[in-house]
Structures are given as structure tokens and as C-alpha cells.
Design an enzyme around this catalytic site. Structure first.
Site, PDB file in Angstrom:
ATOM      1  N   THR A  75      29.780  91.047  20.640  1.00 20.49           N
ATOM      2  CA  THR A  75      30.494  90.788  19.381  1.00 20.49           C
ATOM      3  C   THR A  75      29.504  90.720  18.214  1.00 20.49           C
ATOM      4  O   THR A  75      29.733  91.300  17.149  1.00 20.49           O
ATOM      5  CB  THR A  75      31.273  89.456  19.494  1.00 20.49           C
ATOM      6  OG1 THR A  75      32.231  89.592  20.545  1.00 20.49           O
ATOM      7  CG2 THR A  75      31.969  89.091  18.205  1.00 20.49           C
ATOM      8  N   ASN A 159      37.893  98.874  27.208  1.00 21.42           N
ATOM      9  CA  ASN A 159      37.929  97.735  28.120  1.00 21.42           C
ATOM     10  C   ASN A 159      39.252  97.601  28.878  1.00 21.42           C
ATOM     11  O   ASN A 159      39.286  97.097  29.989  1.00 21.42           O
ATOM     12  CB  ASN A 159      37.640  96.431  27.370  1.00 21.42           C
ATOM     13  CG  ASN A 159      38.316  96.350  26.025  1.00 21.42           C
ATOM     14  OD1 ASN A 159      38.238  97.283  25.232  1.00 21.42           O
ATOM     15  ND2 ASN A 159      38.996  95.264  25.761  1.00 21.42           N
ATOM     16  N   GLN A 187      31.452  98.306  27.454  1.00 21.09           N
ATOM     17  CA  GLN A 187      32.117  98.618  28.724  1.00 21.09           C
ATOM     18  C   GLN A 187      31.597  99.914  29.350  1.00 21.09           C
ATOM     19  O   GLN A 187      32.147 100.360  30.357  1.00 21.09           O
ATOM     20  CB  GLN A 187      33.638  98.725  28.522  1.00 21.09           C
ATOM     21  CG  GLN A 187      34.295  97.425  28.140  1.00 21.09           C
ATOM     22  CD  GLN A 187      34.321  96.390  29.274  1.00 21.09           C
ATOM     23  OE1 GLN A 187      34.003  96.678  30.426  1.00 21.09           O
ATOM     24  NE2 GLN A 187      34.691  95.169  28.926  1.00 21.09           N
ATOM     25  N   SER A 207      26.392  94.170  26.051  1.00 23.64           N
ATOM     26  CA  SER A 207      26.532  92.740  26.302  1.00 23.64           C
ATOM     27  C   SER A 207      26.049  92.388  27.704  1.00 23.64           C
ATOM     28  O   SER A 207      26.404  93.068  28.677  1.00 23.64           O
ATOM     29  CB  SER A 207      28.013  92.382  26.157  1.00 23.64           C
ATOM     30  OG  SER A 207      28.231  91.059  26.568  1.00 23.64           O
ATOM     31  N   HIS A 209      26.773  89.821  29.748  1.00 28.18           N
ATOM     32  CA  HIS A 209      27.659  89.286  30.792  1.00 28.18           C
ATOM     33  C   HIS A 209      28.587  90.340  31.387  1.00 28.18           C
ATOM     34  O   HIS A 209      29.351  90.044  32.302  1.00 28.18           O
ATOM     35  CB  HIS A 209      28.436  88.068  30.284  1.00 28.18           C
ATOM     36  CG  HIS A 209      29.546  88.341  29.324  1.00 28.18           C
ATOM     37  ND1 HIS A 209      30.846  88.366  29.712  1.00 28.18           N
ATOM     38  CD2 HIS A 209      29.549  88.592  27.999  1.00 28.18           C
ATOM     39  CE1 HIS A 209      31.624  88.604  28.656  1.00 28.18           C
ATOM     40  NE2 HIS A 209      30.852  88.752  27.598  1.00 28.18           N
ATOM     41  N   CYS A 333      48.429  87.907  26.278  1.00 28.36           N
ATOM     42  CA  CYS A 333      48.626  86.459  26.394  1.00 28.36           C
ATOM     43  C   CYS A 333      47.378  85.760  26.923  1.00 28.36           C
ATOM     44  O   CYS A 333      47.008  84.698  26.456  1.00 28.36           O
ATOM     45  CB  CYS A 333      49.785  86.139  27.324  1.00 28.36           C
ATOM     46  SG  CYS A 333      51.326  86.781  26.698  1.00 28.36           S
TER      47      CYS A 333
HETATM   48  N1  PLP Z   1      33.363  95.279  23.092  1.00 28.15           N
HETATM   49  C1  PLP Z   1      34.067  95.503  24.206  1.00 28.15           C
HETATM   50  C2  PLP Z   1      34.572  96.886  24.498  1.00 28.15           C
HETATM   51  C3  PLP Z   1      34.336  94.456  25.091  1.00 28.15           C
HETATM   52  O1  PLP Z   1      35.041  94.678  26.201  1.00 28.15           O
HETATM   53  C4  PLP Z   1      33.837  93.161  24.774  1.00 28.15           C
HETATM   54  C5  PLP Z   1      34.144  92.018  25.640  1.00 28.15           C
HETATM   55  O2  PLP Z   1      35.150  91.991  26.336  1.00 28.15           O
HETATM   56  C6  PLP Z   1      33.094  93.004  23.597  1.00 28.15           C
HETATM   57  C7  PLP Z   1      32.883  94.078  22.784  1.00 28.15           C
HETATM   58  C8  PLP Z   1      32.542  91.674  23.215  1.00 28.15           C
HETATM   59  O3  PLP Z   1      31.412  91.360  23.988  1.00 28.15           O
HETATM   60  P1  PLP Z   1      30.937  89.838  24.087  1.00 28.15           P
HETATM   61  O4  PLP Z   1      31.878  89.153  25.004  1.00 28.15           O
HETATM   62  O5  PLP Z   1      29.544  89.933  24.638  1.00 28.15           O
HETATM   63  O6  PLP Z   1      30.945  89.290  22.723  1.00 28.15           O
END
Ligand code: PLP
Length: 394
Positions: A75, A159, A187, A207, A209, A333
Site C-alpha cells: 500500500t 488479487n 500479486q 509486498s 507478506h 464483506c
Molecule cells: N495490491 C494488491 C494487488 C494487493 O493484493 C494488496 C494486498 O492485498 C496490496 C496491494 C496491498 O499490500 P499490503 O497489504 O502490503 O499493503
């Protein structure tokens, strides 16, 4: 006979378990507490570990280490790029007064909500439609280009449905008009085999995690020679591009996660494709009146999104959870909103099919036995819920 207490985690697009080797690396690194900016031995030790992680990540992506900026999450990486186009200071170079950004309707909220906010500050944004599989047509991107277009931001893999975008073609269109190209590859990294040269973007977000590292660590790749303004100001960390004492533990963990990806990814991708196919075939065979969402071919190997007619995704999710199986739904949700998924809506899927969708996202810990277990538990749940559904008339 399946184990009564069996647990199957099939929500790897939400987050991934920390890889056992990464866990070991974290425990080993715990005593390294020095501030990487300190000149003494403690600081140098932390700094050395950070630079070694940076090299591993750069090597994996086909970047040079100076092009890797550590952030707090995907993010933050996305926010950094999008906000920097509106900064307007001299450091960013020539800036439009009212810059224009092109993006797609199926981006992650960390892109879409940031752009909504920037629109209120004068940025113009074009949101490109996708086809029924969630694919962006590069010609649609081309058509939207204006004289003030500063940035094109298109995610690499979605995602919710796993669709993989034709990034190289979009980057070519961007660069032919001197426009910067960003991709949210959160992703895609670890799931789609690629090097930066294959997609030719100027910025890329990832990211930790989502690649078997812990939460709280992300990366922004910034192509050499491109100026941008930080989101967070302060000290001289990360070459003045992201202030704040480095999360050395998170960075060391991420370096290890990439080392493991380098070793395991080729075989894992093959294994994942087989597992996904087994799940898809099983659902198709055992459950009538279903439809799969996303691109049939250009799709992440572990993501399977399916609409199961006449019943709510949330009800399926909760019943699967009672059996120890973790999945996500296509209506949002679970993510704190009652609105149906903007991604599924953008595909033009009827609203009832959006509400009846669930997403399986497989990862390195899933086995063929996990798929057998899902295929044992899902059909009776669907049958039970359909019997209760006023929409299902049999
Ligand atoms: N972009 C995509 C396509 C994601 O799937 C996610 C998280 O689900 C993010 C950005 C955000 O990543 P983070 O959780 O590291 O902020």
C-alpha cells in the site's frame, strides 16, 4: 476418512504463512538491533545485512540494488508513486499543473482510493474498462492518453481473479509517449515468472507478506535515473527516498524470502498449476450451476475464483471455516465493506453471481490432500445451502 481437525489455508492472496526458513532467519537476526545509519559496529552489522537483502531482491527482479527502496507495505509503495506525480516540486522534474493518470477499474483499493483522493486535489484520472475476463486492452490505454498524461498504473496480476495483464505492451505504449509506467505487482511477484526487462516498467510495488515474509515490509522498485518525491520525509534513509529507521528485521526476512523464491519458485509454479486444475476439475464435476471468474489461461497459478449459483459467498465461507478451510469471498464483506467487489462488477458479472463467488488462493503449503479435503467438504455445504435458498427451486 478426512481428519476431523484438518485445517486447510486456501487464502494465500490475502496473506501467506511465513516460510520456515524465513522464520529461522528472523530468529537468527533478532539480536541484530543496531541502527543501520550508525557508523559503529552495531550499525554496520545491520547495514551489511540490509544491503545483502537488497542485493538478493534486486537479483531476483533483475534490478540493480540502488533501484530497490524498502517501504512498509505494498500500500505504501503504491501511495508513494501515485502521490509523487502530484508533488510538483523541482526534484520531481517537469510536473503538470493538472497531471493525468491512466489506471484500470480493477486495481487494488490502495491505488483506487489514493487516486480518488488525488482527483479531489486536481489530478485527472481515466479508469479503463476491462473485458469479461478482467483483461485490460492496451489499445484502450492508448486511446486515453492526453497531453498531460504523467503516469500509467496497471496492476500485474489481480488479487481477486488472478488475471495477468499484458504489461509489456502497455509499457511500450507509455514509453512511446514519454509517460512513466507503474505496476502494482503485489500479486504477481513469486507467482508469475518475470524479470523487470520483460515488463519494462519504471516503478513496481511488492509486498513481503504475500511472498512468505512477515507483514510490515514492502518494496518500491524505481528505475535508475527517475526522480520521485518520497511519501515520508525525515532522515536520509533509503537514499533520501523513504525516511524512517530501516525495519532491519523485516528487510532481512524479505531477503531470505526472495532467496527461497529463487530456489523453490520454478517447481512450486508447476505444482500450483496441477493443484489448481485438480480443484477446478473437481468443482466442475461435483457441483452443477457454477461459473469460473477470471482469465482461463492468463491467470496466476494458484487463484481460482468461482461463482456458485443461488447461494451467498459469505455463507459458503463460514461453512467452510467450520470445516477448517479458509477462503475469501467476491463480495467484500470480509474486508470491512458491504459493497460487492468492484473487480467482479467491472467484469460485467451479474450481481447475484458476484455475491455467490468465493476465491481459493493456493500457496506453497497446500497439498493434493488439501484439495481432496476441499472437494469432500464443499459439495455437501453447497447442497445444504441451496436447499435453504429461496432462489433455488428444485
Ligand atoms: N495490491 C494488491 C494487488 C494487493 O493484493 C494488496 C494486498 O492485498 C496490496 C496491494 C496491498 O499490500 P499490503 O497489504 O502490503 O499493503
Amino acid at each position: 476418512m478426512a481428519n476431523k481437525y484438518r485445517r486447510v489455508y486456501a487464502d494465500n492472496n490475502a496473506t501467506t504463512p511465513v516460510h520456515p526458513e524465513v522464520q529461522k532467519a528472523i530468529i537468527e537476526a533478532l539480536p541484530i538491533f543496531g541502527n543501520a545509519s550508525s557508523l559503529h559496529q552495531y550499525g554496520r552489522e545491520a547495514s551489511h545485512k540490509i544491503e545483502s537483502a537488497r542485493q538478493k531482491i534486486a537479483g531476483f527482479l533483475g534490478a540493480s540494488p540502488e533501484e530497490i527502496v524498502f517501504t512498509g507495505c505494498g500500500t505504501e509503495s503504491n501511495n508513494t508513486v501515485l502521490n509523487s506525480i502530484f508533488c510538483g516540486c523541482q526534484r520531481c522534474g517537469k510536473q503538470q499543473k493538472h497531471p493525468h493518470v491512466i489506471t484500470s477499474k480493477i486495481e487494488h483499493p490502495s491505488v483506487l482510493t489514493t487516486l480518488k483522493c488525488l482527483e479531489r486535489r486536481g489530478v485527472e484520472v481515466s479508469y479503463i474498462n476491462v473485458d469479461k475476463y478482467g483483461m485490460v486492452d492496451p489499445h484502450e490505454v492508448q486511446k486515453e492518453i492526453r497531453d498531460n498524461t504523467s503516469l500509467i498504473s496497471i496492476m500485474y496480476a489481480n488479487n481477486e481473479i488472478g488475471t495477468i495483464q499484458p504489461l509489456k505492451e502497455i509499457s511500450e505504449i507509455a514509453h512511446a509517449r514519454n509517460i512513466l509506467m507503474h505496476t502494482d505487482a503485489v500479486q504477481a511477484v513469486g507467482k508469475v515468472p518475470f524479470k523487470l526487462a520483460d515488463i519494462d516498467v519504471d516503478f513496481l510495488s511488492l509486498s513481503g507478506h504475500k511472498v512468505y515474509a512477515p507483514k510490515g515490509i514492502g518494496v518500491l522498485y524505481v528505475r535508475k535515473g527517475i526522480n520521485f518525491c518520497p511519501l515520508i520525509y525525515g532522515g536520509h534513509h533509503e537514499g533520501n527516498r523513504r525516511a524512517g529507521t530501516e525495519n532491519s528485521l523485516g528487510i532481512i526476512a524479505l531477503g531470505k524470502a526472495f532467496e527461497m523464491l529463487e530456489k523453490e519458485m520454478p517447481a512450486e509454479l508447476v505444482r500450483m498449476k496441477i493443484l489448481r486444475q485438480k480443484l477446478k476439475d473437481g468443482i466442475e464435476k461435483l457441483i452443477p450451476e457454477i461459473s469460473f471468474n477470471g482469465h482461463p489461461l492468463d491467470v496466476q497459478p494458484g487463484t481460482l475464483n468461482v461463482s456458485i449459483d443461488y447461494i451467498e459467498g459469505e455463507a459458503i465461507l463460514l461453512h467452510l471455516d467450520l470445516e477448517g478451510i479458509a477462503v475469501s469471498t467476491g463480495s467484500a464483506c470480509a474486508s470491512g465493506s458491504l459493497d460487492p467487489s468492484h473487480v467482479m462488477q467491472a467484469l460485467g458479472i451479474p450481481i447475484e453471481k458476484v455475491h455467490s463467488s468465493i476465491r481459493f488462493s493456493l500457496g506453497r503449503e497446500n497439498t493434493p490432500e488439501d484439495i481432496d479435503y476441499i472437494l469432500e467438504k464443499l459439495p455437501p455445504i453447497v447442497e445444504k445451502l441451496r436447499k435453504m435458498s429461496p432462489l433455488y427451486k428444485r
